[in-house]
Design a protein around this motif. Structure first.
Motif, mmCIF file in Angstrom:
data_model
loop_
_atom_site.group_PDB
_atom_site.id
_atom_site.type_symbol
_atom_site.label_atom_id
_atom_site.label_comp_id
_atom_site.label_asym_id
_atom_site.label_seq_id
_atom_site.Cartn_x
_atom_site.Cartn_y
_atom_site.Cartn_z
ATOM 1 N N PRO A 1 1.628 10.381 -6.730
ATOM 2 C CA PRO A 1 0.576 11.339 -7.113
ATOM 3 C C PRO A 1 1.049 12.787 -6.998
ATOM 4 O O PRO A 1 2.109 13.065 -6.432
ATOM 5 C CB PRO A 1 -0.539 11.055 -6.116
ATOM 6 C CG PRO A 1 0.145 10.482 -4.938
ATOM 7 C CD PRO A 1 1.368 9.776 -5.424
ATOM 8 N N ARG B 1 3.233 5.193 -9.677
ATOM 9 C CA ARG B 1 3.512 6.605 -9.964
ATOM 10 C C ARG B 1 3.085 7.458 -8.764
ATOM 11 O O ARG B 1 1.947 7.343 -8.290
ATOM 12 C CB ARG B 1 2.768 7.053 -11.234
ATOM 13 C CG ARG B 1 3.223 8.416 -11.737
ATOM 14 C CD ARG B 1 2.741 8.675 -13.158
ATOM 15 N NE ARG B 1 3.338 7.778 -14.147
ATOM 16 C CZ ARG B 1 4.560 7.899 -14.655
ATOM 17 N NH1 ARG B 1 5.340 8.880 -14.270
ATOM 18 N NH2 ARG B 1 5.006 7.047 -15.557
ATOM 19 N N PHE C 1 0.485 5.118 0.796
ATOM 20 C CA PHE C 1 -0.497 5.939 1.514
ATOM 21 C C PHE C 1 0.180 7.099 2.219
ATOM 22 O O PHE C 1 1.400 7.102 2.426
ATOM 23 C CB PHE C 1 -1.266 5.082 2.534
ATOM 24 C CG PHE C 1 -0.424 4.568 3.669
ATOM 25 C CD1 PHE C 1 0.393 3.464 3.495
ATOM 26 C CD2 PHE C 1 -0.422 5.198 4.915
ATOM 27 C CE1 PHE C 1 1.187 2.997 4.532
ATOM 28 C CE2 PHE C 1 0.358 4.730 5.959
ATOM 29 C CZ PHE C 1 1.171 3.621 5.765
ATOM 30 N N TRP C 2 -0.655 8.089 2.575
ATOM 31 C CA TRP C 2 -0.181 9.175 3.436
ATOM 32 C C TRP C 2 -0.905 9.073 4.770
ATOM 33 O O TRP C 2 -1.981 8.487 4.849
ATOM 34 C CB TRP C 2 -0.371 10.555 2.789
ATOM 35 C CG TRP C 2 -1.777 10.863 2.333
ATOM 36 C CD1 TRP C 2 -2.252 10.793 1.056
ATOM 37 C CD2 TRP C 2 -2.881 11.281 3.155
ATOM 38 N NE1 TRP C 2 -3.575 11.127 1.019
ATOM 39 C CE2 TRP C 2 -3.993 11.439 2.299
ATOM 40 C CE3 TRP C 2 -3.064 11.523 4.502
ATOM 41 C CZ2 TRP C 2 -5.240 11.837 2.755
ATOM 42 C CZ3 TRP C 2 -4.307 11.917 4.969
ATOM 43 C CH2 TRP C 2 -5.376 12.077 4.099
ATOM 44 N N VAL D 1 -5.813 8.914 7.370
ATOM 45 C CA VAL D 1 -4.993 8.044 6.521
ATOM 46 C C VAL D 1 -5.633 8.015 5.135
ATOM 47 O O VAL D 1 -6.849 7.850 5.027
ATOM 48 C CB VAL D 1 -4.932 6.601 7.087
ATOM 49 C CG1 VAL D 1 -4.095 5.705 6.174
ATOM 50 C CG2 VAL D 1 -4.354 6.592 8.493
ATOM 51 N N GLY D 2 -4.840 8.193 4.116
ATOM 52 C CA GLY D 2 -5.368 8.124 2.756
ATOM 53 C C GLY D 2 -4.571 7.135 1.928
ATOM 54 O O GLY D 2 -3.379 7.348 1.678
ATOM 55 N N ILE D 3 -5.217 6.032 1.556
ATOM 56 C CA ILE D 3 -4.525 5.030 0.734
ATOM 57 C C ILE D 3 -4.735 5.404 -0.727
ATOM 58 O O ILE D 3 -5.874 5.540 -1.161
ATOM 59 C CB ILE D 3 -5.069 3.624 1.018
ATOM 60 C CG1 ILE D 3 -4.865 3.284 2.494
ATOM 61 C CG2 ILE D 3 -4.394 2.583 0.123
ATOM 62 C CD1 ILE D 3 -5.476 1.972 2.917
ATOM 63 N N VAL D 4 -3.656 5.578 -1.479
ATOM 64 C CA VAL D 4 -3.825 5.999 -2.871
ATOM 65 C C VAL D 4 -3.607 4.849 -3.856
ATOM 66 O O VAL D 4 -4.054 4.909 -4.993
ATOM 67 C CB VAL D 4 -2.903 7.181 -3.241
ATOM 68 C CG1 VAL D 4 -3.226 8.394 -2.407
ATOM 69 C CG2 VAL D 4 -1.459 6.827 -3.098
ATOM 70 N N ARG D 5 -2.939 3.788 -3.436
ATOM 71 C CA ARG D 5 -2.723 2.669 -4.356
ATOM 72 C C ARG D 5 -2.493 1.394 -3.561
ATOM 73 O O ARG D 5 -1.763 1.396 -2.556
ATOM 74 C CB ARG D 5 -1.498 2.960 -5.238
ATOM 75 C CG ARG D 5 -1.376 2.037 -6.436
ATOM 76 C CD ARG D 5 -2.350 2.414 -7.528
ATOM 77 N NE ARG D 5 -2.153 1.594 -8.717
ATOM 78 C CZ ARG D 5 -3.004 0.635 -9.104
ATOM 79 N NH1 ARG D 5 -4.097 0.388 -8.423
ATOM 80 N NH2 ARG D 5 -2.764 -0.060 -10.206
ATOM 81 N N VAL D 6 -3.139 0.325 -4.010
ATOM 82 C CA VAL D 6 -2.959 -0.989 -3.368
ATOM 83 C C VAL D 6 -2.602 -2.008 -4.444
ATOM 84 O O VAL D 6 -3.284 -2.089 -5.468
ATOM 85 C CB VAL D 6 -4.253 -1.440 -2.643
ATOM 86 C CG1 VAL D 6 -4.069 -2.819 -2.024
ATOM 87 C CG2 VAL D 6 -4.648 -0.447 -1.564
ATOM 88 N N GLY E 1 -0.122 15.093 -5.186
ATOM 89 C CA GLY E 1 -0.107 15.559 -3.800
ATOM 90 C C GLY E 1 -0.912 14.611 -2.937
ATOM 91 O O GLY E 1 -1.437 13.623 -3.432
ATOM 92 N N PRO E 2 -1.023 14.868 -1.663
ATOM 93 C CA PRO E 2 -0.443 15.991 -0.930
ATOM 94 C C PRO E 2 1.054 15.812 -0.696
ATOM 95 O O PRO E 2 1.546 14.690 -0.621
ATOM 96 C CB PRO E 2 -1.202 15.949 0.407
ATOM 97 C CG PRO E 2 -1.587 14.508 0.570
ATOM 98 C CD PRO E 2 -1.844 13.992 -0.802
ATOM 99 N N ARG F 1 0.839 -1.203 0.000
ATOM 100 C CA ARG F 1 0.000 0.000 0.000
ATOM 101 C C ARG F 1 0.871 1.249 0.000
ATOM 102 O O ARG F 1 1.785 1.356 0.812
ATOM 103 C CB ARG F 1 -0.884 0.033 1.252
ATOM 104 C CG ARG F 1 -1.813 -1.158 1.362
ATOM 105 C CD ARG F 1 -2.487 -1.162 2.716
ATOM 106 N NE ARG F 1 -3.220 -2.401 2.920
ATOM 107 C CZ ARG F 1 -3.421 -2.955 4.100
ATOM 108 N NH1 ARG F 1 -2.944 -2.389 5.202
ATOM 109 N NH2 ARG F 1 -4.107 -4.080 4.201
#
Lengths: 121, 563
Positions: free
Chosen positions: A77, A75, A42-43, A53-58, A79-80, A40
């Motif tokens: 992102p 890749r 994530f930020w 918590v923000g998961i952007v790709r799994v 942001g943030p 994962r």
């Protein structure tokens, strides 16, 4: 169980749109139950506020071999950005998680235009 | 995708916390379990007659009994005879757990279903032949079990959260930060919780609002009929919150060639509770009074005393608030669930900056500020005035309550401040209003923005104007049961700051947004907010004070890095 995470060239700073590339390795001991392995990106925030918590790709491997590795390429992102203020710190990380046990290996990253986090404190 | 979790991996409770958590959540769990068992037991009691053996019975007598229970003053009393265990027996149980009803009409309708001398089949307990009922009932009470189950769930989840720290990470390994967000448990709970609100609110809306409204609409075809009040009583009973009151007006009328009785005052019976409302009903319909009731010509047993609608009927719309709140929570949970699924299927998409211009609107305009301050002043002073009245009565009677009087002083001061704020907001409506156009609509870090400003109204009244861009952090957290929001300004950039009469009415300002700062960011509990602020000074009058949030995007990908 042994979980290992490594980025290509060992770098932890990525500019937006850069490829976060690396290798996830694992070794599952005999008798340990692992249904899947998840990677994962994530930020997460820390500081005064409740944690977000923000998961952007799994990326998931649903039938992992007892011992193996997978190369990944994600890749970054737009942001943030990784930043630090008086109230909030936002950090990026990749985690390699074995499920269902939840055993985890984490690698902290910085995503932003500069190698250091944005300082607004 | 932004997902909020309430606990961080570092915030595991200590020994004292575990003790408190165990007691607190244990009480929730035990009380919830106790009530669940009681409700399920009662439901089973009502369900049991469905499994009893059927036998013939004869109705001996049938009528409406006036009970001494103020909550359920009427009961259909039907005596019947049946054969069981080789002998003739008698019973007057309509169904198991029959305690009567608040509706005379319901009791009367049941009694008339079982006329004297008629034969029916009744249900007899195989273990206790002396127990027999005429009807098996669907145990609707089982639906109530969801309420104590919420307590069981909260208690169980709390106990689990309190103690789970003991079993995890025994080997000192890394604890996942993303796991709670990735599992989607919070979102599923949110969706379930929201749907429960929608279901309960919807059911309450149907029962409290929709069905009575349909009955009211149907009653417009009913016939005006003279009736006489035979009994007018204010019934009261003790509850956990004090004493409850309900007006009970039993009236009699002639229709379809016979005499009928009813106690239906109107179709919204839930609004007829409360001492004041009850008293006003009794004043209108005292014992022996003649009135006009409305009778269904097709079924003369159905009647009502009042068909009026008033402002108080708006209260029946309250369940809709639960439906709307539940729907909003469900939608929020669903949206987050979808974004979590999207993270598994697609790489993240960047939000494009909009290159065109944008007319900026303040979040709350002057009329909104007036509405907000008026609402607060009415709400605050409405509550405080009750206590002020009590204190004033004490002073009037010559025995002042000094403690209450001194205690009320800060509350009264806040109330006076609120009234002052209403006056201030009212005057501010006449202020010139800024009109701002931002180009580009969503500027990026490291790029230039242009702001055009003008004022609607008499801009000449402004002695000075300052327009600036402000960036601030905003962090929300829980302290006990309070939700605290902390703000910290990290950047301020002046766009215009002038006292020149010719500059104030309109103009254009440009600003290069620094590249080494943070772009706009929105999560549930943590935010980076950028706002254009307009401050205009007017002599001897409320100042212009408008805040308009704007969205500042990250730097253009591939653009020059910081210098």
């Amino acid at each position: 169980m042994v979980l290992t995470l490594q980025t290509k060239d060992g770098g932890i700073w990525f500019k937006p749109a850069d490829l976060v590339e690396g290798r996830a390795s694992w070794h599952i001991d005999y008798g340990e139950e692992v249904d899947s392995i998840e990677l994962r990106l994530f930020w997460y925030t820390s500081g005064k506020g409740s944690q977000d918590v923000g998961i952007v790709r799994v990326l998931r491997d649903d039938s992992p071999d007892p011992s193996g590795h997978r190369d990944f390429s994600i890749r970054a992102p737009e942001g943030p950005y990784s930043f630090s203020g008086k109230l909030i710190t936002l950090s990026w990380a990749i985690e390699l998680v074995a499920l269902p046990s939840g055993e985890t290996e984490r690698l902290d990253l910085r995503i932003g235009p500069q190698p250091v986090e944005v300082d607004i404190a | 995708m932004k997902i909020s979790v309430n606990t961080s991996s570092e915030s595991r409770p200590g020994c004292a916390g575990k003790g408190f958590g165990t007691i607190f959540f244990g009480v929730f769990f035990l009380m919830g379990s106790l009530f669940t068992i009681l409700i399920v037991g009662e439901a089973w009691k009502q369900l049991a007659p469905w499994f009893w053996s059927k036998t013939d019975c004869t109705i001996l007598s049938s009528g409406v009994l006036h009970t001494s229970d103020p909550q359920r003053p009427y009961r259909a009393l039907i005596s019947f005879r049946y054969q069981a265990d080789g002998r003739s027996r008698e019973s007057d149980q309509l169904f198991r757990g029959d305690k009567g009803t608040s509706s005379y009409d319901r009791a009367r309708d049941i009694a008339e279903r079982y006329p004297e001398g008629s034969s029916f089949s009744c249900r007899v307990s195989p273990n206790h032949p002396s127990h027999a009922v005429l009807e098996g009932r669907i145990p609707w009470i089982v639906l109530v079990v969801f309420f104590p189950l919420i307590f069981v769930a909260i208690g169980g989840a709390g106990l689990w959260a309190t103690w789970r720290g003991d079993s995890s990470n025994e080997d000192g390994g890394v604890e996942s930060i993303s796991q709670s967000a990735a599992s989607g448990r919070g979102h599923k709970f949110m969706i379930g919780f929201g749907l429960l609100f929608v279901a309960v609110g919807g059911a309450a809306f149907v029962w409290i609002t929709l069905m009575p409204s349909v009955r009211l609409a149907t009653s417009m075809m009913w016939t005006a009929t003279p009736c006489t009040v035979v009994d007018s009583t204010l019934r009261s009973w003790s509850t956990d919150d004090g004493t409850s009151y309900r007006a009970d007006v039993l009236y009699e009328y002639q229709a379809g060639g016979r005499s009928w009785r009813s106690n239906r005052i109107d179709f919204f019976s839930i609004l007829n509770s409360g001492r004041t409302r009850g008293r006003s009903i009794l004043d209108e319909y005292p014992d022996g009074a003649s009135a006009t009731c409305w009778v269904d010509p097709r079924n003369p047993s159905r009647s009502v005393l009042e068909r009026r609608l008033g402002p108080r009927h708006l209260l029946t719309l309250i369940p809709l608030l639960f439906v709307l709140a539940g729907w909003a929570v469900t939608k929020h949970g669903w949206k987050k669930m979808r974004s979590l699924q999207a993270a598994e299927q697609h790489p993240p998409e960047d939000v494009e900056a909009i290159e065109g211009s944008l007319l900026l609107e303040p979040q709350v305009g002057p009329v909104g500020k007036l509405g907000g301050s008026l609402f607060f002043a009415l709400f605050w002073n409405g509550i405080v005035s009750v206590f002020v009245f009590q204190a004033w009565k004490g002073w009037q009677s010559g025995s002042p309550d000094w403690f209450l009087t001194i205690f009320l002083i800060p509350f009264v001061l806040v109330g006076l401040f609120a009234i002052g704020l209403v006056g201030y907001s009212l005057l501010a409506i006449a202020n010139p209003r800024p009109r701002l156009t931002l180009t580009p609509a969503r500027p990026r870090l490291g790029e230039e923005l242009m702001l055009e400003w003008s004022f609607v109204g008499r801009a000449r009244r402004l002695a000075s104007v300052r327009i600036f861009l402000e960036g601030r952090e905003e962090a929300i957290y829980q302290r006990g049961t309070d939700t605290i929001t902390e703000r910290e300004v990290f950047a301020t950039f002046d766009l215009v700051n002038t006292e020149n009469d010719w500059e104030i009415p309109r103009g254009t300002a440009e600003l290069l947004i620094p590249a080494d700062t943070m772009h706009s960011f929105q999560a549930d509990s943590n935010k980076i907010i950028w706002e254009i602020k307009v401050e205009g000074e007017i002599e001897n009058w409320p100042d212009v004070d408008e805040n308009i949030p704007i969205d500042i995007r990250p730097m253009r990908i591939g653009s020059t890095q910081w210098s």
